[in-house]
Design a protein around this motif. Structure first.
Motif, short mmCIF file in Angstrom:
data_model
loop_
_atom_site.label_atom_id
_atom_site.label_comp_id
_atom_site.label_asym_id
_atom_site.label_seq_id
_atom_site.Cartn_x
_atom_site.Cartn_y
_atom_site.Cartn_z
N SER A 1 4.29 1.03 8.78
CA SER A 1 5.48 1.98 8.38
C SER A 1 5.08 3.12 9.45
N SER A 2 5.84 3.05 10.51
CA SER A 2 5.45 4.22 11.57
C SER A 2 7.11 5.02 11.45
N SER A 3 7.19 5.74 12.37
CA SER A 3 8.40 6.86 12.12
C SER A 3 8.92 7.20 13.47
N ALA A 4 10.28 7.92 13.28
CA ALA A 4 10.94 8.46 14.60
C ALA A 4 10.22 9.56 14.98
N LEU B 1 -5.28 1.56 -8.80
CA LEU B 1 -5.37 2.87 -8.34
C LEU B 1 -6.66 3.09 -7.34
N LEU B 2 -6.38 3.01 -6.26
CA LEU B 2 -7.80 3.13 -5.09
C LEU B 2 -7.35 4.08 -4.29
N ASP B 3 -8.45 4.78 -3.72
CA ASP B 3 -8.21 5.43 -2.27
C ASP B 3 -8.58 4.72 -1.18
N GLU C 1 -0.40 10.71 14.99
CA GLU C 1 -1.16 9.74 14.32
C GLU C 1 -0.54 8.45 14.02
N LYS C 2 0.84 8.46 14.01
CA LYS C 2 1.63 7.21 13.63
C LYS C 2 1.61 6.30 15.16
N LEU C 3 1.70 7.14 16.24
CA LEU C 3 1.43 6.33 17.60
C LEU C 3 0.15 5.62 17.71
N ILE D 1 9.08 5.25 -0.88
CA ILE D 1 9.43 3.90 -0.20
C ILE D 1 8.81 2.72 -0.59
N GLY D 2 7.37 2.86 -1.03
CA GLY D 2 6.51 1.92 -1.73
C GLY D 2 7.06 1.27 -2.99
N SER D 3 7.47 2.44 -3.74
CA SER D 3 7.91 1.78 -5.15
C SER D 3 9.25 0.98 -5.01
N CYS E 1 0.89 -1.05 -0.11
CA CYS E 1 0.24 0.10 -0.06
C CYS E 1 1.01 1.16 -0.18
N GLY E 2 0.45 2.18 -1.04
CA GLY E 2 1.62 3.34 -1.15
C GLY E 2 2.79 2.99 -2.11
N ALA E 3 2.41 2.12 -3.03
CA ALA E 3 3.43 1.49 -3.98
C ALA E 3 3.63 2.64 -4.97
N GLY E 4 2.90 3.68 -4.89
CA GLY E 4 3.07 4.84 -5.74
C GLY E 4 4.03 5.82 -5.14
N GLY E 5 4.46 5.56 -3.99
CA GLY E 5 5.32 6.53 -3.29
C GLY E 5 6.78 6.06 -3.35
N ALA F 1 0.97 3.64 2.87
CA ALA F 1 0.03 4.59 2.50
C ALA F 1 0.12 5.63 3.43
N ALA F 2 0.20 6.82 3.07
CA ALA F 2 0.14 7.93 4.18
C ALA F 2 0.13 9.48 3.32
N ASP F 3 -0.47 10.43 4.06
CA ASP F 3 -0.31 11.66 3.67
C ASP F 3 0.55 12.26 4.11
N MET F 4 1.75 12.32 3.58
CA MET F 4 2.91 12.54 3.97
C MET F 4 3.81 13.52 3.23
N GLY F 5 4.80 14.20 3.97
CA GLY F 5 5.89 15.10 3.43
C GLY F 5 6.92 15.44 4.46
P1 NAD Z 1 5.22 9.08 -0.03
O1 NAD Z 1 4.46 10.01 0.16
O2 NAD Z 1 6.28 8.90 -1.21
O3 NAD Z 1 4.35 7.73 -0.33
C1 NAD Z 1 3.27 7.65 0.37
C2 NAD Z 1 2.26 7.08 -0.70
O4 NAD Z 1 0.68 7.00 -0.15
C3 NAD Z 1 2.05 8.13 -1.73
O5 NAD Z 1 2.34 7.67 -2.88
C4 NAD Z 1 0.38 8.49 -1.79
O6 NAD Z 1 -0.12 8.62 -2.99
C5 NAD Z 1 -0.22 7.30 -1.15
N1 NAD Z 1 -1.40 7.81 -0.39
C6 NAD Z 1 -1.62 8.84 0.29
N2 NAD Z 1 -3.04 8.87 0.42
C7 NAD Z 1 -3.35 7.66 0.03
C8 NAD Z 1 -4.71 7.11 0.01
N3 NAD Z 1 -6.04 7.67 0.36
N4 NAD Z 1 -5.24 5.97 -0.74
C9 NAD Z 1 -3.99 5.36 -1.53
N5 NAD Z 1 -2.78 5.76 -1.37
C10 NAD Z 1 -2.64 7.10 -0.60
O7 NAD Z 1 6.07 8.65 1.44
P2 NAD Z 1 7.37 7.74 1.48
O8 NAD Z 1 8.43 8.50 2.09
O9 NAD Z 1 7.26 6.75 0.60
O10 NAD Z 1 6.68 7.14 3.03
C11 NAD Z 1 6.01 6.11 3.09
C12 NAD Z 1 5.64 5.49 4.55
O11 NAD Z 1 6.78 5.70 5.44
C13 NAD Z 1 4.81 6.50 5.20
O12 NAD Z 1 3.80 5.96 5.94
C14 NAD Z 1 5.45 7.61 5.68
O13 NAD Z 1 4.73 8.20 6.87
C15 NAD Z 1 6.54 6.45 6.63
N6 NAD Z 1 7.68 7.31 6.61
C16 NAD Z 1 8.53 7.77 5.97
C17 NAD Z 1 9.86 8.37 6.13
C18 NAD Z 1 10.62 9.25 5.16
O14 NAD Z 1 11.67 9.79 5.42
N7 NAD Z 1 10.41 9.08 3.94
C19 NAD Z 1 10.07 8.47 7.56
C20 NAD Z 1 9.32 7.98 8.48
C21 NAD Z 1 8.16 7.36 8.13
#
Ligand code: NAD
Length: 322
Positions: free
Chosen positions: A118-121, A48-50, A151-153, A13-15, A7-11, A76-80
């Motif tokens: 996938s949680s976070s520091a 491609l799904l929400d 949210e992660k906790l 880490i997922g890709s 899940c989040g395979a378009g992002g 998958a996460a709303d992330m930045g």
């Molecule tokens: P990313 O934003 O590149 O990937 C997250 C993906 O989730 C995106 O492709 C996004 O489109 C998808 N997504 C968001 N809302 C969605 C929805 N409603 N339905 C389906 N997909 C949805 O982020 P990343 O850096 O690849 O992070 C992956 C995971 O690792 C996340 O959970 C993030 O919180 C965690 N994480 C990342 C970091 C980092 O430094 N990158 C650090 C700590 C934790």
């Protein structure tokens, strides 16, 4: 052949995780709101799904043959980066929580054999740079610095509760700041390493870049390949509860800039400007993941050496295309 759902395979880490699982011989389905931005996915199937919607979570876990997924990786996460986290608190708390609630519940309903979250520091509190590193247990009493961490906790606790009640092995990693090629590098969601690579790629030798804050905040970064090694090891281990994955190389933001400048072969001046900085420091222990045989292979300099040329190529392609 094991079946995995990422899940989040378009992002970012997922890709990368899809590629790793394919190399390890899995059949992989990816699911995301979008396809990977920088390279075609290597997943066998991509939906491609929400995932905020429970029926979409169930769809992502359904195959024509009605086989059960051996492993679900929930990334998958709303992330930045900090620029996003500070302005999008409500979106993060709503969107990521909905994804986590529905994906966990659906995975139990569908009899998934093993679940990764996938949680976070960011679950840890703000720290002084010289404070001793925190163990996983010291995430409590909880005092995350931002809503993303809260949210992660919550999602960690929900994953543990579901795992216990429904006897589904759940593995949870707390990632440090992760960087590498194919990560977001512009647009407001990019994280510090990608942002510094972009800024330095955009200026001439001897040029000046803007850095938020005074540049003294301490951070540790982990290169994507190291993180993937940790995810795969942890997923197939017996380690329960949130487990730290990170590299214990602590640098200030100014030192991060210096490292990128060295790799780029440019002399760079820094102009410190006001902006969201986040915590002063965050140092965590890694004895648990290390006990599984995990070891970071990439120093910051080595990881940036892999990352900078990729960001430079994106900057050049972007400016050529207007
Ligand atoms: P990313 O934003 O590149 O990937 C997250 C993906 O989730 C995106 O492709 C996004 O489109 C998808 N997504 C968001 N809302 C969605 C929805 N409603 N339905 C389906 N997909 C949805 O982020 P990343 O850096 O690849 O992070 C992956 C995971 O690792 C996340 O959970 C993030 O919180 C965690 N994480 C990342 C970091 C980092 O430094 N990158 C650090 C700590 C934790």
């Amino acid at each position: 052949m094991k079946k995995a759902l990422v899940c989040g395979a378009g992002g970012f880490i997922g890709s990368h995780l899809v590629k790793r699982l394919k190399r390890e011989g899995y059949w992989v389905r990816g699911v995301d709101l979008k396809r990977p931005e920088f390279a075609e996915t290597e997943a066998d199937d991509f939906l491609l799904l929400d995932l905020r919607d429970q029926s979409n979570c169930l769809t992502s876990l359904t195959t024509p043959e009605e086989t059960v997924f051996d492993e679900v990786y929930q990334l998958a996460a709303d992330m930045g980066g900090m620029g996003f986290i500070e302005i999008a608190e409500c979106e993060i708390m709503r969107n990521s929580a909905l994804i986590n609630i529905h994906m966990m519940h659906s995975s139990v309903e569908k009899g998934v054999k093993r679940y990764f979250f996938s949680s976070s520091a960011c679950v840890y509190r703000d720290m002084k740079p010289d404070e001793p590193e925190l163990s996983e247990e010291e995430a409590y009493p909880a005092q995350p610095d931002n809503e993303y961490g809260w949210e992660k906790l919550y999602a960690e606790r929900m994953a543990m509760a579901y795992g216990k009640r429904y006897k589904m092995p759940v593995r949870i990693a707390r990632f440090q700041n992760t960087y590498g090629p194919d990560g977001t590098w512009r647009g407001g969601r990019e994280k510090a390493p990608a942002a510094m690579c972009r800024k330095i790629a955009e200026v001439e030798d001897g040029g000046t870049i803007e850095v938020w804050g005074d540049g003294t905040a301490m951070r540790a970064y982990i290169y994507i390949d190291d993180l993937l090694d940790g995810i795969v090891l942890l997923m197939h281990s017996d380690l329960e509860n949130g487990i730290n994955i990170g590299r214990q190389e602590y640098v200030s933001v100014n030192e991060l800039v210096k490292t990128v400048a060295e790799v780029a072969g440019k002399r760079i001046r820094i102009e410190h400007v006001e902006g969201p900085v986040g915590v002063e420091a965050r140092n965590f222990r890694i004895d648990k993941i290390s006990a599984l045989g995990w070891q970071s292979q990439f120093s910051l300099k080595e990881g940036i050496t892999q990352t900078y040329p990729w960001v430079l190529a994106q900057v050049e392609a972007y400016s050529e295309n207007g």
